[in-house]
Design a protein around this motif. Structure first.
Motif, PDB file in Angstrom:
ATOM      1  N   LEU A  14       4.282   2.607  -6.582  1.00  0.00           N
ATOM      2  CA  LEU A  14       4.126   1.684  -5.802  1.00  0.00           C
ATOM      3  C   LEU A  14       2.899   0.848  -5.942  1.00  0.00           C
ATOM      4  N   HIS A  52       6.170   6.760  -7.029  1.00  0.00           N
ATOM      5  CA  HIS A  52       7.035   5.861  -7.723  1.00  0.00           C
ATOM      6  C   HIS A  52       8.307   5.261  -7.053  1.00  0.00           C
ATOM      7  N   TRP A  53       8.654   4.200  -7.391  1.00  0.00           N
ATOM      8  CA  TRP A  53       9.776   3.783  -6.901  1.00  0.00           C
ATOM      9  C   TRP A  53      11.238   4.599  -6.887  1.00  0.00           C
ATOM     10  N   ARG A  76       5.016  -0.853   4.251  1.00  0.00           N
ATOM     11  CA  ARG A  76       5.098  -1.915   3.039  1.00  0.00           C
ATOM     12  C   ARG A  76       4.545  -3.275   3.983  1.00  0.00           C
ATOM     13  N   ALA A 112      11.539  -3.200  -5.770  1.00  0.00           N
ATOM     14  CA  ALA A 112      10.508  -3.149  -6.937  1.00  0.00           C
ATOM     15  C   ALA A 112      10.447  -4.365  -7.679  1.00  0.00           C
ATOM     16  N   ALA A 172       0.207  -1.369   3.502  1.00  0.00           N
ATOM     17  CA  ALA A 172       0.048  -1.769   1.983  1.00  0.00           C
ATOM     18  C   ALA A 172      -1.092  -2.842   1.738  1.00  0.00           C
TER      19      ALA A 172
END
Length: 295
Positions: free
Chosen positions: A142, A98-99, A85, A116, A89
């Motif tokens: 994400l 997905h979260w 992240r 999120a 990212a």
């Protein structure tokens, strides 16, 4: 005639060959012919590897989560997600995750809901037929760093950073390659010029890579107090990327243990039933009587 660039590329080969030759001669002097032959074979294989490809092959590292009875280190997955992240990212996406899939793996439901909500997603259309932005939800993938491929290429000198969801599976020796790539940046050898905007990494094919060194000591601050060295960050993010490529690995191993137990029990039951069913037939005594003996 060999140019300076070719000579610099063959320097590791020459040094390796000289070292292996000296080791082989030393073993021969001690009378160990078998060990000398093995050393010569290793030197030959190394020479073929270096001369056939302009790349250094990564070492095979002892990843604990790859064992048959091992699982992912969830503390490492949490740290690896943090590295992704905060570092990766900015250029790379993980579109396949997905979260909600991170719940119970790296964070709790509350923590992931808050993370999120920090990202904005385009949704719609609304009642007026217009698209709008909203905070992220657990059902969203994400976030991507770029809206489209053209934007990604324009921001990176024409090269689109690849998606990392299946990167471990997309590269030979996936975990070892990624770890070596992230920690293998160094100055180019003498006689190997690089174009502007390229960086030298011997583990990347050709040695010239457009991605600058992404990791630095202390580049992130881990929540659990782990020292964020370059190697530690690389190890954690590689484990996280291994999970993104195989999120079902732990469940698959547990199911495999159940299947193997059932198969073993079935094999034992089948063997016992076979002996029970056929033992009267296999132990019977068959006697042949001549027709005249029946009178």
């Amino acid at each position: 005639r060999i140019s300076n660039s070719e000579a610099s590329n063959r320097q590791p080969l020459i040094l390796c060959s000289v070292a292996s030759t000296m080791a082989t001669r030393a073993l021969l002097k001690k009378g160990n012919a078998a060990a000398a032959a093995a050393a010569a074979a290793v030197s030959t294989a190394t020479a073929v590897t270096f001369m056939s490809e302009d790349v250094v092959h990564p070492l095979e590292l002892p990843w604990e989560h790859l064992g048959l009875f091992s699982s992912y280190d969830h503390a490492a997955l949490r740290r690896g997600f943090q590295v992704y992240r905060q570092v990766c990212a900015t250029c790379h996406s993980v579109e396949g995750i997905h979260w909600r899939e991170l719940v119970g793996v790296t964070h709790t439901v509350k923590e992931l809901s808050e993370l999120a909500a920090e990202a904005d997603y385009v949704d719609g259309p609304n009642d007026e037929g217009e698209m709008f932005e909203r905070p992220g939800k657990l059902t969203d993938p994400l976030p991507k760093p770029y809206e489209n491929i053209e934007q990604g290429r324009a921001a990176n000198g024409g090269a689109m950073p690849p998606d990392l969801t299946l990167m471990v599976k997309a590269r030979h020796s996936g975990q070892d390659y990624l770890f070596s790539l992230l920690t293998g940046y160094c100055d180019p050898p003498a006689g190997k010029p690089l174009l502007p905007g390229l960086y030298y990494n011997p583990y990347f094919p050709g040695g010239a890579i457009s991605m600058p060194p992404p990791l630095s000591d202390g580049g992130v601050e881990y929540d659990d107090g782990t020292e964020a060295t370059i190697s530690q960050q690389a190890k954690d993010v590689v484990q996280f990327l291994n999970w993104t490529s195989e999120p079902e690995a732990n469940e698959r191993k547990k199911n495999a243990m159940v299947y193997m137990f059932v198969l073993g029990f079935t094999a034992m039951a089948s063997g016992y039933y076979k002996r029970f069913k056929w033992s009267p037939l296999k132990t019977r005594n068959i006697s042949y009587i001549k027709p005249e003996q029946l009178k």
